[in-house]
Design an enzyme around this catalytic site. Structure first.
Site, PDB file in Angstrom:
ATOM      1  N   GLY A   1      31.439 -35.413   6.949  1.00 34.81           N
ATOM      2  CA  GLY A   1      31.891 -36.353   5.929  1.00 34.81           C
ATOM      3  C   GLY A   1      32.873 -37.393   6.455  1.00 34.81           C
TER       4      GLY A   1
ATOM      5  N   PHE B   1      37.070 -31.453  -1.805  1.00 34.01           N
ATOM      6  CA  PHE B   1      36.596 -30.955  -0.505  1.00 34.01           C
ATOM      7  C   PHE B   1      35.094 -31.219  -0.388  1.00 34.01           C
ATOM      8  CE2 PHE B   1      40.382 -28.641  -1.550  1.00 34.01           C
ATOM      9  CZ  PHE B   1      41.047 -28.485  -0.342  1.00 34.01           C
ATOM     10  N   GLU B   2      34.630 -31.520   0.836  1.00 34.11           N
ATOM     11  CA  GLU B   2      33.226 -31.914   0.997  1.00 34.11           C
ATOM     12  C   GLU B   2      32.256 -30.784   0.685  1.00 34.11           C
ATOM     13  OE1 GLU B   2      32.943 -33.229   5.075  1.00 34.11           O
ATOM     14  OE2 GLU B   2      32.217 -31.281   5.741  1.00 34.11           O
ATOM     15  N   SER B   3      32.750 -29.557   0.637  1.00 31.74           N
ATOM     16  CA  SER B   3      31.883 -28.438   0.272  1.00 31.74           C
ATOM     17  C   SER B   3      31.527 -28.470  -1.208  1.00 31.74           C
ATOM     18  CB  SER B   3      32.584 -27.122   0.624  1.00 31.74           C
ATOM     19  OG  SER B   3      33.929 -27.137   0.202  1.00 31.74           O
ATOM     20  N   GLY B   4      32.109 -29.400  -1.969  1.00 33.09           N
ATOM     21  CA  GLY B   4      31.767 -29.529  -3.385  1.00 33.09           C
ATOM     22  C   GLY B   4      32.800 -28.913  -4.308  1.00 33.09           C
TER      23      GLY B   4
END
Lengths: 254, 307
Positions: free
Chosen positions: A129, A49-52
């Protein structure tokens, strides 16, 4: 038991994930598709996920990729640059993309509605993203509503590149890999011709009238008389899916 | 020289015309006590360079604090558009530049490595790299590798005048620890010319040194630090307090209309941060407490615990 349209879309998306794949997932239906794949045919899928957040195993359904509920059971929690760096490296087999507007070559606009870039009618959130996923994932699956103003001949602004103008324009632009594999709408599944990269109807959902598909597509498209029907999930799968979203956060149509 | 100051002293460092970037991701980690103080002082003409700090962006846009927005995506997950942000672009009130998340984070990363430009594959072929009247929308060079023929984008390094982050714990030396996913904070803190931190709690440096894996930003990068409990509210801090979804709903509603939003801002910027917390009230803050196993809020119902 009959699957709702959203359940059908999630099931279709889940079928694009192979066991062992690494997939890049956003909020909403793709999140459920990835969970469904992991619970059925792809137990060894890894979710990014782009939140890391790396490969979580949440107990409660997250409202977004930044929701703390998504952190639970993760193998690693990092930052945005780290996971998007893995994406650029080529580690992602399938990336999922939503779209406010998508065109017949799979280009996505998530920047403006109406007007021009400098003077938009309505300003949307922007790439996030999505451009990164569209540029560097080995393949992408696009999910959107099937409406003439949403599924258009050419997007007003290319936020995330698909096949650009078609043929080998994507490769000519410097993007050597990837590109959209399919568009899953609420009426049909579209795929792309291997040479022209024009979208064509691959299947229509059970119960959908071919005339509706033609009327709701914003560019001329054919629906063959022997067109396939999108496979529907069986009762066990539907129940499994409903158990993943008991509150109807994303599966609203029931 | 001590790095410790008050919130007010830290905000003094931000001057009109500066470029600024904030920590945060969606409804988490955002230094909003700092943002409210900036708005209370009416510091304007700022250039925001932002990736994931939707709350800071939307509040500052709605307050008229921004001259320019360099960004990749601002939205309120689960609550739709950042309406103040959209409004200032639609009305032409601010200059703006669109990037992708990775492109902009890479501009920070390059600055943090002391390099003049970042190399990315993103933006190739897209309209983000387009132009208006012959002027590039974002400065870039479409570059062919001298070590082969692969094409990449070169983008200038980005070094904000001020970077403001909010962390879980810190010490007098400016060390900042964060639990959970770290958004873009590492890259921002390395890129900033001046890095300012607020933290939920000061701890003894011995505690920092005993848990160095939690230190996302070492003190050598941080010039000023203040202890600001609930400094991220209404966004949350993983394992400490959840996002205040009732407040977020009220905000989203108020932001539909400039007059209603002005009233919201007047309310939340009256007095200092302690006054803000006092108005929220003990009951509300207690209701944001997290389950120690999951790290977010659970409610007890007749059928069990519910997220």
């Amino acid at each position: 038991m009959t699957a709702t349209t959203e359940e059908l879309m999630v099931f279709a998306a889940s079928q694009e994930i192979r066991d062992g794949n690494t997939v890049f997932v956003g909020t909403g239906l793709p999140m459920l598709a990835a969970y469904l794949a992991r619970a059925t045919h792809a137990p060894d899928v890894s979710l990014l996920f782009e939140s890391g957040i790396v490969d979580p195993n949440p107990t409660h359904l997250a409202l977004g990729v930044g929701d703390f509920r998504l952190m639970h059971g993760a193998t690693s929690v990092r930052g945005l640059h780290y996971v998007l760096g893995l994406l650029q490296k080529g580690s992602i087999d399938v990336g999922f993309l939503g779209a406010a507007e998508v065109d017949r070559h799979g280009n996505i606009n998530s920047t403006i509605i109406g007007g021009t870039y400098r003077h938009p009618g309505k300003r949307l959130p922007g790439s996030g993203g999505a451009n990164d996923i569209a540029s560097s994932a080995k393949s992408t699956v696009i999910m959107c509503l099937h409406r003439p103003e949403r599924l258009v001949d050419r997007v007003r602004y290319v936020t995330s590149p698909g096949f650009l103008g078609g043929n080998d324009e994507r490769e000519q632009s410097g993007l050597r890999i990837g590109g959209p594999r399919m568009i899953i709408t609420d009426l049909a599944v579209l795929r792309f011709h291997p040479v022209t990269r024009d979208a064509y109807i691959s299947s229509i959902h059970p119960g959908v009238d071919p005339a509706t598909v033609i009327a709701r597509t914003g560019f001329p498209i054919e629906v063959p008389s022997d067109v396939a029907r999108t496979p529907a999930p069986d009762d066990t799968t539907i129940q499994l899916l409903r158990g993943m979203d008991p509150g109807g956060v994303y599966l609203r149509g029931r | 020289m001590s790095k410790v100051g008050t919130l007010e002293e830290l905000v003094d460092l931000v001057k009109p015309g500066m470029s600024i970037s904030f920590g945060g991701f969606a409804h988490s980690l955002t230094p909003l006590a700092f943002v409210r103080e900036l708005i209370r002082r009416d510091i304007r003409d700022l250039e925001l360079i932002g990736i994931a700090e939707a709350w800071a962006a939307d509040m500052l846009a709605g307050a008229g604090s921004l001259r320019k927005i360099v960004f990749s995506n601002f939205m309120f997950e689960g609550f739709g558009l950042c309406r103040n942000f959209s409004r200032v672009i639609e009305t032409g009130a601010v200059e703006f530049e669109d990037y992708s998340h990775f492109a902009l984070a890479s501009r920070f990363s390059a600055a943090g490595l002391g390099l003049p430009f970042a190399t990315v594959r993103s933006l190739l072929g897209s309209d983000l790299a387009g132009s208006d009247d012959g002027v590039q929308r974002v400065r870039h060079v479409d570059f062919t590798s001298p070590f082969g023929d692969e094409r990449v984008m070169l983008l200038p390094a980005a070094s904000p005048d001020v970077v403001v982050i909010h962390g879980h714990r810190g010490d007098e030396h400016g060390n900042v620890q964060i639990l959970g996913a770290t958004a873009v904070i590492e890259e921002q803190a390395r890129a900033g010319k001046t890095v300012i931190a607020t933290v939920e709690q000061f701890v003894d440096s011995a505690e920092i040194r005993a848990t160095p894996n939690h230190t996302v930003v070492p003190g050598l990068l941080v010039s000023h630090i203040a202890e600001v409990p609930y400094g991220a509210h209404p966004t949350g801090m993983f394992r400490l307090y959840d996002a205040d979804y009732d407040h977020i709903r009220q905000y989203a509603e108020a932001s539909r209309d400039p007059a209603a939003f002005a009233a919201y801002l007047a309310d939340v910027t009256t007095g200092d941060h302690q006054d803000y917390l006092a108005r929220l009230g003990v009951r509300r803050l207690l209701n944001l407490r997290v389950d120690p196993h999951f790290g977010y809020h659970l409610e007890r119902t007749e059928s069990g615990w519910r997220a």
